[in-house]
Design an enzyme around this catalytic site. Sequence first.
Site, PDB file in Angstrom:
ATOM      1  N   HIS A 186      -5.295  -2.535  11.997  1.00  0.00           N
ATOM      2  CA  HIS A 186      -4.583  -1.430  12.096  1.00  0.00           C
ATOM      3  C   HIS A 186      -5.734  -0.353  11.620  1.00  0.00           C
ATOM      4  CE1 HIS A 186      -3.211  -0.792   7.822  1.00  0.00           C
ATOM      5  NE2 HIS A 186      -3.731  -2.186   7.821  1.00  0.00           N
ATOM      6  N   TYR A 195       6.520  -6.030   9.539  1.00  0.00           N
ATOM      7  CA  TYR A 195       5.334  -5.814   9.578  1.00  0.00           C
ATOM      8  C   TYR A 195       4.752  -5.073  10.914  1.00  0.00           C
ATOM      9  CZ  TYR A 195       0.246  -7.600   8.817  1.00  0.00           C
ATOM     10  OH  TYR A 195      -0.964  -7.425   8.525  1.00  0.00           O
ATOM     11  N   HIS A 218       0.819  -1.165  -0.027  1.00  0.00           N
ATOM     12  CA  HIS A 218      -0.177  -0.004  -0.032  1.00  0.00           C
ATOM     13  C   HIS A 218       0.751   1.122   0.222  1.00  0.00           C
ATOM     14  CE1 HIS A 218       0.220   0.339   4.361  1.00  0.00           C
ATOM     15  NE2 HIS A 218      -0.984  -0.109   4.593  1.00  0.00           N
ATOM     16  N   HIS A 271      -2.232 -12.450   6.445  1.00  0.00           N
ATOM     17  CA  HIS A 271      -0.852 -12.322   5.411  1.00  0.00           C
ATOM     18  C   HIS A 271      -0.101 -13.126   5.977  1.00  0.00           C
ATOM     19  CE1 HIS A 271      -2.278  -8.523   3.346  1.00  0.00           C
ATOM     20  NE2 HIS A 271      -2.373  -8.063   4.602  1.00  0.00           N
ATOM     21  N   ASP A 327      -7.100  -5.013   0.255  1.00  0.00           N
ATOM     22  CA  ASP A 327      -6.395  -6.218   0.162  1.00  0.00           C
ATOM     23  C   ASP A 327      -7.039  -7.416   0.622  1.00  0.00           C
ATOM     24  OD1 ASP A 327      -5.751  -4.948   2.505  1.00  0.00           O
ATOM     25  OD2 ASP A 327      -4.086  -6.080   2.787  1.00  0.00           O
ATOM     26  N   HIS A 361     -11.940  -7.053   8.016  1.00  0.00           N
ATOM     27  CA  HIS A 361     -11.213  -5.800   7.937  1.00  0.00           C
ATOM     28  C   HIS A 361     -11.587  -5.475   6.531  1.00  0.00           C
ATOM     29  CE1 HIS A 361      -8.199  -2.885   7.786  1.00  0.00           C
ATOM     30  NE2 HIS A 361      -7.361  -3.559   7.398  1.00  0.00           N
ATOM     31  N   ASP A 372      -5.187  -8.530   9.846  1.00  0.00           N
ATOM     32  CA  ASP A 372      -3.834  -8.165   9.901  1.00  0.00           C
ATOM     33  C   ASP A 372      -2.953  -8.555  10.835  1.00  0.00           C
ATOM     34  OD1 ASP A 372      -3.823  -6.979   7.191  1.00  0.00           O
ATOM     35  OD2 ASP A 372      -4.680  -5.086   8.069  1.00  0.00           O
ATOM     36  N   GLU A 427     -10.105  -3.058   4.405  1.00  0.00           N
ATOM     37  CA  GLU A 427      -9.159  -2.681   3.492  1.00  0.00           C
ATOM     38  C   GLU A 427      -9.063  -3.414   2.106  1.00  0.00           C
ATOM     39  OE1 GLU A 427      -5.181  -2.007   5.285  1.00  0.00           O
ATOM     40  OE2 GLU A 427      -4.767  -0.569   3.717  1.00  0.00           O
TER      41      GLU A 427
HETATM   42 FE1  FEO Z   1      -5.063  -3.598   6.757  1.00  0.00          FE
HETATM   43 FE2  FEO Z   1      -3.660  -6.233   5.086  1.00  0.00          FE
HETATM   44  O1  FEO Z   1      -4.843  -4.861   5.303  1.00  0.00           O
END
Ligand code: FEO
Length: 403
Positions: free
Chosen positions: A144, A191, A23, A224, A82, A78, A163, A80
């Site tokens: 986050h 990370y 990002h 992830h 991704d 979440h 995340d 976001e």
């Molecule tokens: Fe906050 Fe993996 O996106």
Amino acid sequence: MKLEIIEGVYWVGAVDWNLRIYHNTYSTHHGTSYNSYLILDEKIALVDGVYEPFGEEMLERIKELIPPEKISYVIANHSEPDHSGALPRLMKIVPQAKVFCTAKGKDILSRMYSPNWDFITVKTGDEISLGRKTLRFIEAPMMHWPDNMFTYVKEDFLLLSNDAFGQHIASSQRFEDEVDQSIVWEESTKYFANTLYPFCSLIIRKIEEIQKSGIPIKMIAPSHGVIWRRDTNRVFERYLQWARGEAAERTLVIYETMWESTARMARAIAQGVQSQGMEVKVYQLSASDLSDVFKEVLEARGMVVGCSTVNNTVLPAMAPFIEGLKGLRPRGKLAYVFGSHGWGGGAVKVIESALKQAGIELMEPGLMVKYMPDEEELSRCFELGKRFAQSLRKVEIKEGIQT
Ligand code: FEO
């Protein structure tokens, strides 16, 4: 290839081998994965999606197990992109599916995709039954984004943490114990430093809340990277150490230079630190990967930051570092600032101001040298390095002073 991570829970995500910048903020030398989990029970639930370009791949993995039309519940831990980018593609197939998320998640998903999905907003402690398995939701705001939550599969002691506890690793293997441990911890550290660092107080509270609740956790499956299935408590403990500001007794010398004056000062300071038997690492920012440097900041207790002055301020390579620190607000650090200039200074003051805004303690006012350091000034740099190492050894981590 079907991958059942625990009985009835399948990984249906995607591996992004070629991602090298995440990002637009930090480098991902090892790529990443977008982990999506399909839970097969009397009701079928998909927990988190993948980044939109990988949506078809996720659907293909689901089709190996069930027709996607059978999905009743979509759990959006979440919003976001991704993790949510592929959801519109899925929701076209299952428009009747209920979408579970936090209230903030509903706001974000409604705005990004559609206000017409059948949203069910949940709070910590809310549960739904799939038949044999029960999903319990745990809000985790700012881990986050404001909308984050975890999904806990009660019967399997499985925490689907999105995340949190992730790492940017592309791998054909899905479990942490199957891949190179040095990469796992390097990427976990990076990370945390680049994604979660500003939220240390919230992270401490959330982990302590989970530990006090006494729920057993045998597996942590983030969205992830690889899945933790061995001694999950060590992952919590490592997060707590980082969040509390515990770090190695090490000094980073981070600098940028125009005509080598500041570089000479940096080397002399580093030698002074080293003369005290303390480990030192030196980074010239224009030759370094900024997000790797932030990882080093997380792991070291001290930093000495230097820059030449140009136009009364810092050189361009220094600016994103000090701006980044203001956002990350690393806790428990001691710093010192130095630099060189010609007819008018500025860089040292700019850096000192930024470090103070970042909540970083300064050992003493910084050292400025005109044009080129002479032998006496280089000796002062060496002495400053010695003094910095001695001061760093005395610093106590004051938990909670930087929030
Ligand atoms: Fe906050 Fe993996 O996106």
